[in-house]
Design a protein around this motif. Structure first.
Motif, PDB file in Angstrom:
ATOM      1  N   SER A 227      43.839  42.808  50.317  1.00 24.88           N
ATOM      2  CA  SER A 227      43.546  41.389  50.575  1.00 24.88           C
ATOM      3  C   SER A 227      44.780  40.525  50.431  1.00 24.88           C
ATOM      4  O   SER A 227      44.734  39.316  50.692  1.00 24.88           O
TER       5      SER A 227
ATOM      6  N   ALA B 178      37.195  41.429  44.443  1.00 28.97           N
ATOM      7  CA  ALA B 178      37.549  42.838  44.615  1.00 28.97           C
ATOM      8  C   ALA B 178      36.399  43.741  44.197  1.00 28.97           C
ATOM      9  O   ALA B 178      36.132  44.783  44.821  1.00 28.97           O
TER      10      ALA B 178
ATOM     11  N   VAL C 172      46.307  39.734  47.646  1.00 26.79           N
ATOM     12  CA  VAL C 172      46.382  38.994  46.377  1.00 26.79           C
ATOM     13  C   VAL C 172      47.634  39.387  45.609  1.00 26.79           C
ATOM     14  O   VAL C 172      48.296  38.550  44.983  1.00 26.79           O
TER      15      VAL C 172
ATOM     16  N   THR D 102      46.204  39.799  35.021  1.00 28.43           N
ATOM     17  CA  THR D 102      45.694  38.443  34.811  1.00 28.43           C
ATOM     18  C   THR D 102      46.686  37.619  33.996  1.00 28.43           C
ATOM     19  O   THR D 102      47.011  36.472  34.342  1.00 28.43           O
TER      20      THR D 102
ATOM     21  N   ASN E 219      41.723  47.094  46.631  1.00 29.34           N
ATOM     22  CA  ASN E 219      41.159  45.890  47.253  1.00 29.34           C
ATOM     23  C   ASN E 219      42.082  44.693  47.062  1.00 29.34           C
ATOM     24  O   ASN E 219      42.243  43.869  47.977  1.00 29.34           O
ATOM     25  N   LEU E 220      42.677  44.576  45.874  1.00 30.58           N
ATOM     26  CA  LEU E 220      43.619  43.481  45.645  1.00 30.58           C
ATOM     27  C   LEU E 220      44.820  43.578  46.578  1.00 30.58           C
ATOM     28  O   LEU E 220      45.309  42.572  47.102  1.00 30.58           O
TER      29      LEU E 220
ATOM     30  N   ALA F  78      46.650  37.991  39.377  1.00 28.67           N
ATOM     31  CA  ALA F  78      45.275  38.033  39.872  1.00 28.67           C
ATOM     32  C   ALA F  78      44.402  37.193  38.954  1.00 28.67           C
ATOM     33  O   ALA F  78      44.476  37.316  37.721  1.00 28.67           O
TER      34      ALA F  78
ATOM     35  N   ARG G 145      43.719  45.252  34.153  1.00 27.97           N
ATOM     36  CA  ARG G 145      43.132  43.940  34.513  1.00 27.97           C
ATOM     37  C   ARG G 145      43.758  42.828  33.675  1.00 27.97           C
ATOM     38  O   ARG G 145      44.144  41.786  34.208  1.00 27.97           O
TER      39      ARG G 145
ATOM     40  N   ASP H 180      39.682  36.503  41.830  1.00 30.55           N
ATOM     41  CA  ASP H 180      40.210  37.624  42.622  1.00 30.55           C
ATOM     42  C   ASP H 180      39.569  38.939  42.191  1.00 30.55           C
ATOM     43  O   ASP H 180      39.212  39.778  43.023  1.00 30.55           O
ATOM     44  N   TRP H 181      39.428  39.118  40.887  1.00 31.45           N
ATOM     45  CA  TRP H 181      38.817  40.363  40.393  1.00 31.45           C
ATOM     46  C   TRP H 181      37.347  40.447  40.822  1.00 31.45           C
ATOM     47  O   TRP H 181      36.870  41.532  41.177  1.00 31.45           O
TER      48      TRP H 181
END
Length: 568
Positions: free
Chosen positions: A40, A26, A42, A13, A36-37, A18, A9, A22-23
């Motif tokens: 979508s 998700a 991202v 970031t 999920n990222l 992201a 993460r 966004d997190w």
């Protein structure tokens, strides 16, 4: 929700791939955050793998192009792989190569080391690619069976003979309902084995599936991997064919059945053995119609063929063929029986079991459970006025004693024995308790046999070997000077062969008994002295026959070393 390490993460970031929003989005969707990222839009798979690879030092792989090793897949259940988005790719000794989506999960690595008892080597892949690869890898068996069952419509002419009713029925008609896929799959396995000219079929349970293996030209290879859920249905189908107890799964069972395929009858011997994970089935294929039974067509060297023919022309005495299981001993003896069997000759065999049915021959199957042993059957046979007796195998002193006495009292006796070479057969009989005089007086010829693999003429590769190495193997200086071209197998093979080899040929040494050899047996001469004397008489040893075939380009030096003894 599948958690990911905080390092991923922070890494994404900090790289601006992201945002916090966004997190959060998700996380609200549930499931794997990285997946999920990606879904979508991202972050892309390429950007993700670039960032993870740069920070972890791991190499990203295109997992869609990789076929995982089945032995590696057995290390972890599919549930674990889906939960943690990991996939075993290969295993080498105690190192398991694993595709992962989170290279920073140290706890996962420790857990996998304990569960697999392996060191873990990681490579990178994206969550979406891993999910698709897991589905392909672990569900390949199910899809394979579906594909295979679509093919089975082409084998409708496969029929099984009911040994009790003596009538032929369509093999596909004997099953139905839930067993129908197993019926069709057994059909397909049998037909494919016949088409591949396999000698044996192995159906064995693994931790998370089944393996169907064919032995072709002496080598086993996996041909299909059905799901393990079919194991009991496949075993039951085989038991129905062989008329065995389908409810019994904890004790070994043996049986046989016969099918009619492409206009010929083919016998199968079935052996079922309880193992860890279920029952293993081994099916021996006895297809007499696929091979030549004529002695001249067997491929023996001239001297060996002459010795065999002289032995079976004798009015009485014993011919022994020795060798390990699967070396073609029975085929050689059947060829001898076929040569001598005429309407004015009474030929009787005692076998365990009867391998090939022959017209005009009285064949007695041994049945120890009912008290019919080799020795007991042989005693009864000798009261049936036989001229020629074939004893499937001499296993004990009692059988050996009866067979030798029969050979000395006007019968031609053919049999097999398990020894390494022809000369050592003499000492084996003496060690069993047979008087050396009886051994010397009864034996006409001893043949020791192996089967070597033929090089595929379409893809064999020329090879140059240093002369010293050839001398060490047994070549003579004249043979080396003659500059015979040697070949090796192309390991990749070609569409016409099986790993560079196609078919097999017999390697037969024959020790023919004349007066000086008989005298040496009575005097208790050693195996070495008997062999040296036989070679002086013209015997070609197993190694010499194999080398001659290598010089002709029939086989490779690797095959020579594999099938013949090093001390010859």
């Amino acid at each position: 929700m599948v958690l990911i390490s905080g390092k991923i993460r922070k890494l994404l970031t900090d790289a601006g791939l992201a945002s916090a929003e966004d997190w959060q989005a998700a996380k609200e969707r549930g499931g794997n955050l990285l997946e999920n990222l990606l879904s979508s839009g991202v972050v892309t798979s390429a950007k993700l793998l670039e960032a993870l690879g740069r920070d972890s030092g791991l190499a990203p792989v295109d997992i869609a192009r990789i076929s995982p090793d089945p032995s590696a897949l057995e290390k972890l259940p599919v549930e674990t792989c889906l939960e943690r988005l990991i996939l075993p790719l290969s295993i080498n000794a105690d190192v398991l190569t694993l595709a992962v989506s989170d290279p920073f999960d140290v706890l996962l690595q420790d857990d996998l080391r304990r569960r697999t008892d392996c060191q873990i080597q990681q490579v990178l892949s994206s969550p979406t690619d891993l999910k698709a690869a897991i589905d392909r890898a672990y569900n390949a068996g199910s899809r394979q069976v579906e594909d295979l069952l679509e093919e089975v419509s082409g084998v409708a002419d496969l029929e099984v003979t009911d040994s009790k009713a003596q009538e032929e029925v369509d093999i596909t008609a004997a099953g139905g309902g839930d067993d129908a896929p197993a019926v069709k799959l057994i059909n397909l396995i049998l037909v494919r084995a016949l088409q591949a000219k396999a000698s044996d079929i192995h159906i064995e349970p693994l931790d998370r599936g089944l393996a169907v293996r064919f032995r072709v030209d002496g080598k086993l290879s996996v041909v299909m991997s059905p799901p393990k859920a079919l194991l009991n249905a496949l075993s039951s189908r085989l038991k129905i064919l062989a008329q065995l107890d389908i409810a019994e799964r904890n004790t070994p069972q043996d049986g046989k059945f016969q099918i009619r395929y492409e206009g010929r009858h083919i016998d199968f011997r079935l052996s079922l053995l309880p193992v860890v994970g279920g029952e293993k089935a081994v099916i021996r294929i006895l297809d007499a119609g696929s091979m030549s039974m004529a002695l001249e067509g067997m491929g023996y060297e001239d001297v060996a063929l002459r010795h065999i023919e002289e032995a079976i022309k004798a009015p009485y005495g014993m011919l022994l063929i020795t060798g390990p299981t699967g070396s073609g001993k029975s085929t050689t003896l059947y060829s001898c029986v076929q040569r001598v069997a005429t309407p004015d000759i009474n030929v009787t065999t005692v076998e365990d079991p009867v391998e090939y049915r022959m017209n005009g021959i009285n064949q007695v199957p041994v049945n120890p459970k009912r008290g019919l042993t080799f020795a007991g059957a042989l005693r009864s046979i000798l009261r049936q006025d036989p001229d020629v007796v074939l004893v499937g195998e001499i296993r004990d002193k009692e059988t050996a004693d009866i067979a030798i006495k029969a050979a000395l009292t006007g019968h031609l006796v053919l049999s097999t024995l398990h020894t390494n070479d022809a000369a050592s057969t003499v000492t084996r009989l003496v060690d069993m308790g047979i008087d050396p005089f009886m051994v010397a007086s009864s034996l006409l010829c001893i043949g020791a046999q192996r089967l070597g693999r033929r090089l595929c003429p379409n893809c064999r590769v020329p090879v140059d070997v240093p002369g010293k190495n050839l001398l060490d193997m047994g070549f003579t200086s004249d043979e080396i000077d003659a500059d015979n071209q040697l070949f090796r197998a192309d390991l990749e093979g070609c569409p016409r062969c099986n790993g560079g080899y196609k078919g097999r040929f017999p390697i037969l040494e024959t020790l023919f008994f004349e007066e000086s050899l008989r005298r040496m047996v009575i005097e208790g001469s050693s195996v070495h002295d008997l062999k040296r004397r036989a070679i002086e008489q013209g015997m070609l040893s197993l190694r010499r026959v194999a080398l001659m075939n290598a010089m002709r380009g029939t086989t490779s030096l690797e095959e020579v070393l594999r099938v013949t003894m090093a001390d010859e």
